[in-house]
Design a protein around this motif. Structure first.
Motif, PDB file in Angstrom:
ATOM      1  N   GLU A 170       0.829  -1.211   0.000  1.00  0.00           N
ATOM      2  CA  GLU A 170       0.000   0.000   0.000  1.00  0.00           C
ATOM      3  C   GLU A 170       0.863   1.259   0.000  1.00  0.00           C
ATOM      4  OE1 GLU A 170      -3.021  -0.132   3.036  1.00  0.00           O
ATOM      5  OE2 GLU A 170      -3.937  -1.912   2.125  1.00  0.00           O
ATOM      6  N   LEU A 171       0.456   2.209  -0.837  1.00  0.00           N
ATOM      7  CA  LEU A 171       1.267   3.412  -1.040  1.00  0.00           C
ATOM      8  C   LEU A 171       1.312   4.315   0.182  1.00  0.00           C
ATOM      9  CD1 LEU A 171       0.466   4.575  -4.675  1.00  0.00           C
ATOM     10  CD2 LEU A 171       2.329   3.153  -3.814  1.00  0.00           C
ATOM     11  N   GLU A 172       0.335   4.150   1.072  1.00  0.00           N
ATOM     12  CA  GLU A 172       0.294   5.025   2.245  1.00  0.00           C
ATOM     13  C   GLU A 172       1.251   4.555   3.332  1.00  0.00           C
ATOM     14  OE1 GLU A 172      -2.489   3.582   0.924  1.00  0.00           O
ATOM     15  OE2 GLU A 172      -3.066   5.331  -0.269  1.00  0.00           O
ATOM     16  N   ARG A 173       1.801   3.362   3.181  1.00  0.00           N
ATOM     17  CA  ARG A 173       2.718   2.886   4.231  1.00  0.00           C
ATOM     18  C   ARG A 173       3.942   3.795   4.308  1.00  0.00           C
ATOM     19  NH1 ARG A 173       1.972  -1.839   6.637  1.00  0.00           N
ATOM     20  NH2 ARG A 173       4.158  -2.273   7.064  1.00  0.00           N
ATOM     21  N   PRO A 174       4.526   3.924   5.508  1.00  0.00           N
ATOM     22  CA  PRO A 174       5.710   4.779   5.625  1.00  0.00           C
ATOM     23  C   PRO A 174       6.842   4.262   4.734  1.00  0.00           C
ATOM     24  CG  PRO A 174       4.955   4.019   7.797  1.00  0.00           C
ATOM     25  CD  PRO A 174       4.145   3.290   6.780  1.00  0.00           C
ATOM     26  N   THR A 175       7.538   5.192   4.104  1.00  0.00           N
ATOM     27  CA  THR A 175       8.704   4.832   3.298  1.00  0.00           C
ATOM     28  C   THR A 175       9.950   4.909   4.174  1.00  0.00           C
ATOM     29  OG1 THR A 175       9.142   7.108   2.691  1.00  0.00           O
ATOM     30  CG2 THR A 175       7.644   5.874   1.243  1.00  0.00           C
ATOM     31  N   THR A 176      11.061   4.510   3.607  1.00  0.00           N
ATOM     32  CA  THR A 176      12.338   4.604   4.328  1.00  0.00           C
ATOM     33  C   THR A 176      12.579   6.032   4.814  1.00  0.00           C
ATOM     34  OG1 THR A 176      13.341   2.697   3.279  1.00  0.00           O
ATOM     35  CG2 THR A 176      14.845   4.432   3.990  1.00  0.00           C
ATOM     36  N   GLY A 204      -2.664  -0.608  10.885  1.00  0.00           N
ATOM     37  CA  GLY A 204      -1.439  -0.679  10.084  1.00  0.00           C
ATOM     38  C   GLY A 204      -0.614   0.592  10.150  1.00  0.00           C
ATOM     39  N   ALA A 205       0.652   0.458   9.772  1.00  0.00           N
ATOM     40  CA  ALA A 205       1.602   1.573   9.837  1.00  0.00           C
ATOM     41  C   ALA A 205       1.139   2.761   9.010  1.00  0.00           C
ATOM     42  CB  ALA A 205       2.977   1.114   9.355  1.00  0.00           C
ATOM     43  N   GLN A 206       0.365   2.480   7.951  1.00  0.00           N
ATOM     44  CA  GLN A 206      -0.074   3.572   7.070  1.00  0.00           C
ATOM     45  C   GLN A 206      -1.009   4.546   7.772  1.00  0.00           C
ATOM     46  OE1 GLN A 206      -0.622   0.353   6.833  1.00  0.00           O
ATOM     47  NE2 GLN A 206      -2.361  -0.163   5.542  1.00  0.00           N
ATOM     48  N   ARG A 207      -1.656   4.077   8.852  1.00  0.00           N
ATOM     49  CA  ARG A 207      -2.600   4.941   9.563  1.00  0.00           C
ATOM     50  C   ARG A 207      -1.879   5.980  10.410  1.00  0.00           C
ATOM     51  NH1 ARG A 207      -7.535   2.131  10.547  1.00  0.00           N
ATOM     52  NH2 ARG A 207      -8.239   1.434   8.498  1.00  0.00           N
ATOM     53  N   ASP A 208      -0.671   5.665  10.859  1.00  0.00           N
ATOM     54  CA  ASP A 208       0.006   6.550  11.805  1.00  0.00           C
ATOM     55  C   ASP A 208       1.525   6.353  11.689  1.00  0.00           C
ATOM     56  OD1 ASP A 208       0.922   8.022  13.937  1.00  0.00           O
ATOM     57  OD2 ASP A 208      -0.586   7.272  15.361  1.00  0.00           O
ATOM     58  N   HIS A 209       2.116   7.109  10.779  1.00  0.00           N
ATOM     59  CA  HIS A 209       3.553   6.953  10.521  1.00  0.00           C
ATOM     60  C   HIS A 209       4.389   7.192  11.777  1.00  0.00           C
ATOM     61  CE1 HIS A 209       3.328   7.709   5.876  1.00  0.00           C
ATOM     62  NE2 HIS A 209       2.474   6.795   6.287  1.00  0.00           N
ATOM     63  N   ALA A 210       4.041   8.245  12.511  1.00  0.00           N
ATOM     64  CA  ALA A 210       4.847   8.623  13.675  1.00  0.00           C
ATOM     65  C   ALA A 210       4.838   7.509  14.718  1.00  0.00           C
ATOM     66  CB  ALA A 210       4.323   9.923  14.276  1.00  0.00           C
ATOM     67  N   ARG A 211       3.663   6.949  14.926  1.00  0.00           N
ATOM     68  CA  ARG A 211       3.523   5.887  15.930  1.00  0.00           C
ATOM     69  C   ARG A 211       4.258   4.624  15.471  1.00  0.00           C
ATOM     70  NH1 ARG A 211       3.189   3.891  20.407  1.00  0.00           N
ATOM     71  NH2 ARG A 211       1.507   2.528  21.100  1.00  0.00           N
ATOM     72  N   ALA A 212       4.116   4.301  14.186  1.00  0.00           N
ATOM     73  CA  ALA A 212       4.809   3.121  13.651  1.00  0.00           C
ATOM     74  C   ALA A 212       6.315   3.282  13.832  1.00  0.00           C
ATOM     75  CB  ALA A 212       4.467   2.934  12.174  1.00  0.00           C
ATOM     76  N   ALA A 213       6.804   4.493  13.563  1.00  0.00           N
ATOM     77  CA  ALA A 213       8.241   4.749  13.687  1.00  0.00           C
ATOM     78  C   ALA A 213       8.673   4.699  15.149  1.00  0.00           C
ATOM     79  CB  ALA A 213       8.581   6.110  13.080  1.00  0.00           C
ATOM     80  N   GLU A 214       7.806   5.154  16.027  1.00  0.00           N
ATOM     81  CA  GLU A 214       8.123   5.151  17.461  1.00  0.00           C
ATOM     82  C   GLU A 214       8.288   3.713  17.967  1.00  0.00           C
ATOM     83  OE1 GLU A 214       6.082   6.810  21.614  1.00  0.00           O
ATOM     84  OE2 GLU A 214       4.870   6.515  19.809  1.00  0.00           O
ATOM     85  N   ILE A 215       7.367   2.851  17.541  1.00  0.00           N
ATOM     86  CA  ILE A 215       7.444   1.446  17.959  1.00  0.00           C
ATOM     87  C   ILE A 215       8.708   0.801  17.384  1.00  0.00           C
ATOM     88  CG2 ILE A 215       6.314  -0.813  17.839  1.00  0.00           C
ATOM     89  CD1 ILE A 215       3.622   0.772  17.509  1.00  0.00           C
ATOM     90  N   LEU A 216       8.961   1.080  16.107  1.00  0.00           N
ATOM     91  CA  LEU A 216      10.144   0.497  15.467  1.00  0.00           C
ATOM     92  C   LEU A 216      11.420   0.996  16.136  1.00  0.00           C
ATOM     93  CD1 LEU A 216      11.516  -1.203  13.315  1.00  0.00           C
ATOM     94  CD2 LEU A 216      11.287   0.711  11.715  1.00  0.00           C
ATOM     95  N   ARG A 217      11.445   2.296  16.438  1.00  0.00           N
ATOM     96  CA  ARG A 217      12.644   2.859  17.060  1.00  0.00           C
ATOM     97  C   ARG A 217      12.941   2.178  18.393  1.00  0.00           C
ATOM     98  NH1 ARG A 217      14.926   8.718  18.878  1.00  0.00           N
ATOM     99  NH2 ARG A 217      13.428   8.650  20.567  1.00  0.00           N
ATOM    100  N   ALA A 218      11.894   1.900  19.153  1.00  0.00           N
ATOM    101  CA  ALA A 218      12.099   1.234  20.443  1.00  0.00           C
ATOM    102  C   ALA A 218      12.680  -0.167  20.232  1.00  0.00           C
ATOM    103  CB  ALA A 218      10.781   1.161  21.203  1.00  0.00           C
ATOM    104  N   ARG A 219      12.167  -0.888  19.224  1.00  0.00           N
ATOM    105  CA  ARG A 219      12.684  -2.234  18.948  1.00  0.00           C
ATOM    106  C   ARG A 219      14.135  -2.182  18.465  1.00  0.00           C
ATOM    107  NH1 ARG A 219       8.973  -6.631  18.886  1.00  0.00           N
ATOM    108  NH2 ARG A 219       7.293  -5.902  20.229  1.00  0.00           N
ATOM    109  N   LEU A 220      14.417  -1.188  17.640  1.00  0.00           N
ATOM    110  CA  LEU A 220      15.785  -1.069  17.112  1.00  0.00           C
ATOM    111  C   LEU A 220      16.761  -0.706  18.221  1.00  0.00           C
ATOM    112  CD1 LEU A 220      15.055   0.738  13.720  1.00  0.00           C
ATOM    113  CD2 LEU A 220      15.989  -1.566  14.031  1.00  0.00           C
ATOM    114  N   THR A 221      16.325   0.174  19.097  1.00  0.00           N
ATOM    115  CA  THR A 221      17.184   0.567  20.211  1.00  0.00           C
ATOM    116  C   THR A 221      17.485  -0.643  21.087  1.00  0.00           C
ATOM    117  OG1 THR A 221      16.105   2.712  20.143  1.00  0.00           O
ATOM    118  CG2 THR A 221      17.437   2.257  22.060  1.00  0.00           C
ATOM    119  N   ALA A 222      16.461  -1.456  21.329  1.00  0.00           N
ATOM    120  CA  ALA A 222      16.660  -2.661  22.138  1.00  0.00           C
ATOM    121  C   ALA A 222      17.628  -3.617  21.441  1.00  0.00           C
ATOM    122  CB  ALA A 222      15.316  -3.342  22.385  1.00  0.00           C
TER     123      ALA A 222
END
Ligand SMILES: [Zn+2]
Length: 553
Positions: free
Chosen positions: A295-301, A500-518
């Motif tokens: 889906e095109l609305e999903r966050p990009t890199t 899905g991530a497309q609904r809320d880019h900031a939140r999706a990135a926040e969750i991912l950032r926490a996982r990456l930091t861990a």
């Protein structure tokens, strides 16, 4: 002593400029943007923090090893150049700081015999590089040169060899090196230390090349375009990292220098509240999952970078053939530590998708990614890759330029890279073009990502002889995160916000950032040998025997 004139005339557009303002504006024409040539003193003054410059090293006066005389004896030429410039030879080195960070700066001056490279300039470059290596301070070289100095004959040529050795030693020592290309940079300087640094930045309009334009025109008997060998053309051909206007140089340098800062311990990370729903994805039909991943609305890199990174600096070009817009590569800070980031870039609309080639990278894209990985290894910085691609670009030119070699080289590089690698499937993980960024210590998948050896449509048309069988193929291929977890292909599934991530880019990135930091916390500090051993064990498991889940580092 005469007063400096009140007005000066732009050499490019001919407009009259008020001198004081022109100087305040770093000698850039406010009408046409022309970057006027600076002498070494002006350059040092513009780049270093005020009052931070140490004692300048002007080098040792050149001898006259060949007893060279053209229309004038070489010693007389040197004397005249010294009198005109106040320099001993065509370069100066100096220590100082840029936004508080120490650097060793080597500045060339074109006004001194065309910035030509002789033994004295060679001494200065080698001396600056040696000091940078011994004290582990980044080296910045500002180049301006017509090439090797003819009056020193083949001894001038040897300066290319000895400066190259000095730069190689800086690579071995892991010290950051940066070039600022100014107009003009040619011949022996361009073909040695100017282009051997980690990051190459050019001023707008600066020309750099090996052979001069006129020589080439005479040789091939053709006129060359006006932008030949200019900064924008070098950028297009993947030969430099960026074109940066003079007014932004200090900011960009400061960002790059911050990569060598000791970790700050990070900003205070608020604990990420888990999403409302965890566990099984809401859509479990594999074909629906595939469609959702696209889906095109999903966050990009770039969306993820925007939300997760501080001080991101994108680097460009593979230094061979081009700059692939479908591949993003750069550095920045993630939760207070320098981390490299690489990923395919799709887009949210038709225009960006076309410009980014739908996230299908060319060989130049994979070579850019590999270049960044090698640089991260040199600087001992971990790397995160974000994977979202239908596949590597299938095209005639891509094949001719070695798509297979580029992907293969990336896999080999990653299999031995001595810094932590974390790969995240954020959307579509399309085959070899995805794996080329996923030979990592940890492989994560977003809740609605997929990973497959071939697109379900492709598989359906080959094995079922009909694209209509794509949904069946999607089920058979086991492409969803829960399948991938079961197969041991991914280590962890990263939940997405409701819908899905497309609904809320900031939140999706926040969750991912926490996982990456861990994940980064788990992997740092690291022992490089153990890291590589663990990564190889991770992928060695996928033999004909059933996969064991245990991976020990
Ligand atoms: Zn102008």
């Amino acid at each position: 002593m005469t007063e400096a004139p009140v007005w000066i005339v732009c050499r490019q557009c001919g407009v009259r400029l008020y001198r004081k303002r022109f100087e305040q504006e770093l000698q850039v024409c406010r009408e046409c943007g022309h970057h006027a040539r600076l002498d070494a003193f002006q350059r040092i003054d513009q780049l270093l923090d005020q009052g931070s410059a140490g004692e300048m090293d002007f080098g040792t006066p050149a001898g006259d090893p060949l007893g060279f005389t053209d229309r004038m004896a070489y010693p007389d030429r040197l004397a005249a150049a010294r009198a005109a410039t106040g320099l001993c030879d065509a370069a100066v080195s100096v220590r100082g700081t840029i936004e508080g960070r120490p650097v060793i700066l080597l500045v060339m001056d074109f006004a001194f015999l065309g910035g030509s490279l002789g033994a004295s300039v060679g001494d200065l470059v080698v001396g600056a590089a040696d000091a940078a290596r011994q004290e582990r301070i980044p080296l910045i070289v500002v180049t301006a040169s017509g090439g090797a100095r003819m009056q020193e004959g083949v001894l001038a040529l040897m300066q290319m060899a000895r400066t190259s050795q000095a730069l190689a030693e800086l690579d071995e020592a892991g010290v950051l090196t940066i070039t600022i290309v100014t107009d003009p940079t040619f011949g022996g300087v361009a073909a040695s230390f100017a282009t051997q640094t980690d990051v190459i930045i050019a001023e707008p309009g600066a020309r750099m090349g090996f052979a001069g334009k006129r020589v080439i025109e005479q040789t091939i008997g053709k006129r060359l375009p006006a932008d030949f060998q200019t900064a924008s053309s070098l950028m297009e051909h993947g030969l430099i990292d960026d074109v940066v206007p003079r007014v932004r140089l200090r900011t960009v340098l400061s960002r790059l220098l911050s990569l060598t800062d000791p970790p700050s311990g990070g900003d205070v990370l608020l604990p990420v509240t888990p999403p409302d729903r965890l566990g099984e994805p809401e859509t479990s039909d594999p074909w629906q999952m595939v469609r959702r991943a696209r889906e095109l609305e999903r966050p990009t890199t770039l969306d993820y970078i925007h939300h997760m990174y501080d001080g991101f600096k994108e680097l460009h070009g593979d230094r061979v053939s081009g700059d692939c817009p479908a591949m993003i590569a750069g550095f920045g800070h993630l939760a207070g530590r320098p981390v490299g980031i690489i990923g395919q870039q799709k887009g949210h609309d038709a225009a960006e998708l076309a410009r980014r080639n739908f996230g299908m990278a060319s060989p130049a894209g994979y070579r850019k990614a590999a270049r960044l990985m090698a640089l991260a290894e040199k600087l001992r910085i971990p790397i995160i890759t974000l994977i979202d691609t239908p596949g590597a670009y299938p095209g005639v030119e891509a094949e001719a330029n070695g798509q297979m070699n580029a992907i293969a080289a990336s896999l080999r590089l990653m299999s031995g890279l001595r810094v932590p690698l974390i790969a995240v499937l954020t959307g579509e993980g399309g085959s070899g073009g995805a794996l080329a960024l996923a030979l990592a210590d940890r492989v994560l998948a977003l809740e609605h990502a997929v990973y497959s050896v071939i697109s379900p449509e492709g598989c359906a048309s080959i094995l079922w002889r009909s694209q209509d069988a794509a949904p069946t193929a999607a089920r058979a291929l086991k492409v969803t995160p829960s399948d991938l977890l079961r197969l041991g292909i991914v280590d962890d599934m990263v939940p997405e916000p409701p819908g899905g991530a497309q609904r809320d880019h900031a939140r999706a990135a926040e969750i991912l950032r926490a996982r990456l930091t861990a994940a980064l916390d788990e992997l740092t500090p690291w022992d490089s040998d153990a890291l590589v051993r663990g990564r190889r064990a991770r992928f060695a498991r996928f033999g004909a025997q059933p996969v064991k889940k245990e991976v020990s580092l």
